[in-house]
Write a protein that holds these residues in place. Structure first.
Motif, short mmCIF file in Angstrom:
data_model
loop_
_atom_site.label_atom_id
_atom_site.label_comp_id
_atom_site.label_asym_id
_atom_site.label_seq_id
_atom_site.Cartn_x
_atom_site.Cartn_y
_atom_site.Cartn_z
N GLY A 385 0.63 -1.18 0.02
CA GLY A 385 0.00 -0.01 0.13
C GLY A 385 0.91 1.24 -0.07
N THR A 386 0.10 2.32 -0.31
CA THR A 386 0.81 3.68 -0.50
C THR A 386 0.73 4.39 1.06
N ALA A 387 0.10 5.62 0.97
CA ALA A 387 -0.09 6.68 2.00
C ALA A 387 -1.37 6.19 2.76
N PRO A 388 -1.39 6.30 3.90
CA PRO A 388 -2.87 6.04 4.75
C PRO A 388 -3.98 6.81 4.08
N ARG A 389 -5.21 6.43 4.60
CA ARG A 389 -6.28 6.90 4.19
C ARG A 389 -6.45 8.60 4.38
N THR A 390 -7.20 9.24 3.60
CA THR A 390 -7.43 10.83 3.57
C THR A 390 -8.14 10.76 5.18
N ARG A 391 -7.72 11.76 5.78
CA ARG A 391 -8.32 12.03 7.21
C ARG A 391 -9.05 13.26 7.35
N GLY A 392 -8.89 14.37 6.51
CA GLY A 392 -9.22 15.70 6.53
C GLY A 392 -10.36 16.07 5.25
N LEU A 393 -11.22 17.14 5.46
CA LEU A 393 -11.88 17.52 4.39
C LEU A 393 -10.97 18.13 3.12
N ARG A 394 -11.51 17.79 1.80
CA ARG A 394 -10.61 18.57 0.72
C ARG A 394 -11.12 19.84 1.04
N SER A 395 -9.95 20.99 0.99
CA SER A 395 -9.75 22.23 1.30
C SER A 395 -10.50 23.05 -0.06
N ASP A 396 -10.53 22.46 -1.19
CA ASP A 396 -11.02 23.26 -2.18
C ASP A 396 -12.53 22.93 -2.63
N SER A 397 -13.26 22.35 -1.63
CA SER A 397 -14.67 22.16 -1.90
C SER A 397 -15.41 22.21 -0.70
N ARG A 398 -16.59 22.81 -0.63
CA ARG A 398 -17.37 22.78 0.39
C ARG A 398 -18.72 21.87 0.44
N ARG A 399 -18.59 21.11 -0.65
CA ARG A 399 -19.81 20.23 -0.83
C ARG A 399 -19.63 18.73 -0.21
N VAL A 400 -20.54 18.31 0.50
CA VAL A 400 -20.36 16.80 0.99
C VAL A 400 -21.45 16.05 0.16
N ASP A 401 -21.31 15.05 -0.46
CA ASP A 401 -22.10 14.28 -1.03
C ASP A 401 -22.70 13.04 0.21
N VAL A 402 -23.86 12.96 0.29
CA VAL A 402 -24.82 12.20 1.15
C VAL A 402 -25.48 11.05 0.35
N LEU A 403 -25.17 9.89 0.59
CA LEU A 403 -25.76 8.61 0.20
C LEU A 403 -26.62 8.12 1.25
N GLU A 404 -27.83 8.62 1.02
CA GLU A 404 -28.86 8.07 2.10
C GLU A 404 -30.44 8.23 1.56
N ASP A 405 -31.08 7.23 1.66
CA ASP A 405 -32.25 7.09 1.12
C ASP A 405 -33.56 7.14 2.30
N HIS A 406 -33.00 7.36 3.55
CA HIS A 406 -34.03 7.67 4.42
C HIS A 406 -34.19 9.15 4.72
N PRO A 407 -35.51 9.60 4.30
CA PRO A 407 -35.87 11.10 4.54
C PRO A 407 -35.46 11.72 5.69
N ALA A 408 -35.71 11.18 6.97
CA ALA A 408 -35.58 11.69 8.11
C ALA A 408 -33.96 11.78 8.50
N SER A 409 -33.32 10.76 8.07
CA SER A 409 -31.95 10.87 8.28
C SER A 409 -31.15 11.76 7.34
N ALA A 410 -31.56 11.64 6.06
CA ALA A 410 -31.20 12.85 5.02
C ALA A 410 -31.11 14.06 5.69
N ARG A 411 -32.27 14.59 6.06
CA ARG A 411 -32.75 15.67 6.72
C ARG A 411 -31.48 16.18 7.73
N ARG A 412 -31.42 15.12 8.83
CA ARG A 412 -30.67 15.42 9.79
C ARG A 412 -29.20 15.54 9.57
#
Length: 514
Positions: A385-412
């Motif tokens: 393997g190479t470097a360990p997994r990414t630990r922090g947010l990408r600094s060049d974006s403010r978008r977070v993709d949310v994979l969730e099909d439960h409406p109440a959970s997606a809202r929270r």
């Protein structure tokens, strides 16, 4: 004069009608039973370490010399001892195991592979008939033990070559598993007490296997019973048929897991940390032809190695004298943020699995290892393997993709991310096209029905294009934690957290140092 046992005192008090003495004797009997059981379980656990060494070296010898008669018999006896220890430990345990939606078929097939590894099983042809996927609420490791015990029981019923057949089906919406054999059958004298500990009609068995099967079935709200051979339409009719009927599930079938990539080998530096010399010796002989193997009996010795030069992989026991394996991982990260660590333990728990996940460790190996060759494959993969997994947010974006099909959970989740000044883009189904720009991070639901479990984790990795991802699960279990860890997640949280608390946890996992 001998002191009467608590049971004798209890019986005498009952005969005399002395209720107060009977109560006191019952309390003492319970205390003595618990203490004796705990002591036995601790002694058996300590036996696992030397047994692991014997088993590992026997497996390595079979690679060099072939599976000859004496080696085959030695390995069979070691695995029998391992099974006795596991069975007793399971019977002595009072703690329910965590459960989640799992594939019954996949775990029965895993048990079949483990069954085939035992040299004594070479005389048996095991067939698994599973025409459809069956999903139940359960614990994967226990389901494998349940199936393996039934397979072993069927094998021991045959005096020579024979057939064992497992049939998985759905009856009245309930998943069922049948295990049939054409052996000598069960004597009438033991039928009524078949599932009691130490009751067996076989000269080879210990009488623990079926008792453990009943215990595991009960934990899964399943019914294990001996049924008439005519229940299965097989020709010729089998001698013995066991049936396990599970409760009907209330969720969708997940997609099958994708195959793991093939491991590779390379020449690197491996540091093995364990206070048991036999374990270090096993790893040295296992890997020394492929890489340089360094050894340490405790965390302090390991840190001295790390201060002298970089290593490519650290494999450490969790319970070390002095600093623990988890503390060693933290210190190693301070010396080298790119440190890659695999943790080993014979005492797994949800808490330490979560700590290992959040530290970014590569894997969490459970002792005793089922097959030392599988451990070698994991080490080969980790070393390349190479470097360990990414630990922090990408600094060049403010978008977070949310994979969730439960409406109440997606809202929270959306509200929690807004508190962190992040924008949520919710996907209630599998995205049809890859993202044009990588997101700052991904939040994925383990219970995402379009791609459940491992498939959801793989989807998050693909969607993130290298960004960190956090897993949310309706039910946090050790197995969920370990799958998230092995997939490279930054953390695993409850899906039911309220927005403010969820926001704090996401900030902790995705904004190190905040």
């Amino acid at each position: 004069m001998d002191t009467p046992s608590p049971l004798a005192v209890l019986l005498e008090a009952l005969e005399a009608g002395d209720l107060r003495a009977a109560k006191a004797a019952a309390v003492e009997l319970q205390r003595t039973r618990v203490g004796t059981t705990q002591l036995a379980a601790e002694v058996l656990h300590e036996l696992r370490q030397p047994l692991l060494g014997v088993k590992a070296y026997t497996q390595l010898l079979t690679e060099e010399m072939g599976s000859r008669g004496p080696l085959r018999q030695m390995l069979a006896q070691v695995e029998r001892m391992e099974q006795i220890i596991s069975d007793f430990t399971r019977l002595a345990s009072e703690r329910p195991a965590p459960q989640q939606p799992v594939s019954l078929v996949a775990h029965v097939q895993a048990a079949a592979r483990a069954f085939a590894l035992n040299p004594d099983s070479s005389r048996i042809r095991l067939e698994v008939d599973a025409p459809e996927e069956l999903i139940i609420e359960g614990n994967g490791r226990l389901l494998e033990q349940l199936a393996l015990n039934l397979f072993n029981n069927a094998r021991d019923a045959a005096s020579g070559p024979g057939l064992v057949k497992a049939v998985l089906a759905r009856e009245d919406s309930s998943p069922v598993m049948y295990v049939a054999d054409w052996g000598r059958g069960i004597p009438d004298a033991v039928r009524a007490r078949l599932f009691e500990p130490y009751v067996t009609g076989s000269k080879r068995g210990t009488g623990l296997g079926l008792a453990v099967c009943r215990r595991i079935a009960q934990e899964h709200q399943a019914l294990l019973e001996l049924v008439p051979p005519s229940t299965l339409n097989l020709s010729p009719p089998p001698s013995t048929v066991f049936r396990v009927r599970f409760p009907a599930p209330a969720y969708r079938t997940p997609l099958p897991p994708e195959p793991s990539p093939a491991p590779a080998s390379s020449r690197h530096r491996l540091l093995v940390v364990d206070d048991e010399e036999i374990i270090r010796s096993v790893f040295r002989d296992l890997m020394s032809r492929e890489c340089e193997v360094l050894e340490a009996a405790n965390a302090e010795e390991a840190l001295a190695h790390l201060e002298r030069g970089r290593v490519d992989l650290i494999v450490t026991d969790k319970n070390l004298p002095g600093l623990s394996g988890l503390e060693l991982a933290q210190r190693a990260r301070r010396l080298d943020p790119g440190s890659r660590v695999i943790l080993m333990t014979g005492y797994p728990s949800l808490v330490t699995a979560q700590q290992a996940l959040e530290l970014g460790l590569l894997d969490y190996l459970l002792k005793p290892f089922d097959d030392i060759r599988e451990v070698r494959a994991k080490l080969r993969e980790a070393l390349t393997g190479t470097a360990p997994r990414t630990r922090g947010l990408r600094s060049d974006s403010r978008r977070v993709d949310v994979l969730e099909d439960h409406p109440a959970s997606a809202r929270r989740i959306t509200e929690a991310l807004a508190l962190l000044e992040l924008e949520a883009r919710v996907f209630p189904s599998v995205p049809t096209e890859p993202p044009v720009e990588p997101p700052a991070a991904v939040v994925v639901s383990w219970d995402f029905s379009a791609a459940h479990g491992r498939q959801a984790l793989e989807l998050a990795r693909r969607q993130g294009l290298g960004a960190p991802f956090v897993v949310l699960a309706e039910y946090l279990s050790q197995e969920t934690m370990l799958e998230a860890l092995r997939a490279g997640a930054s953390g695993c949280l409850s899906r039911d957290l309220e927005p403010r608390e969820l926001g704090r946890e996401l900030s902790r996992l995705l904004k190190p140092g905040s």
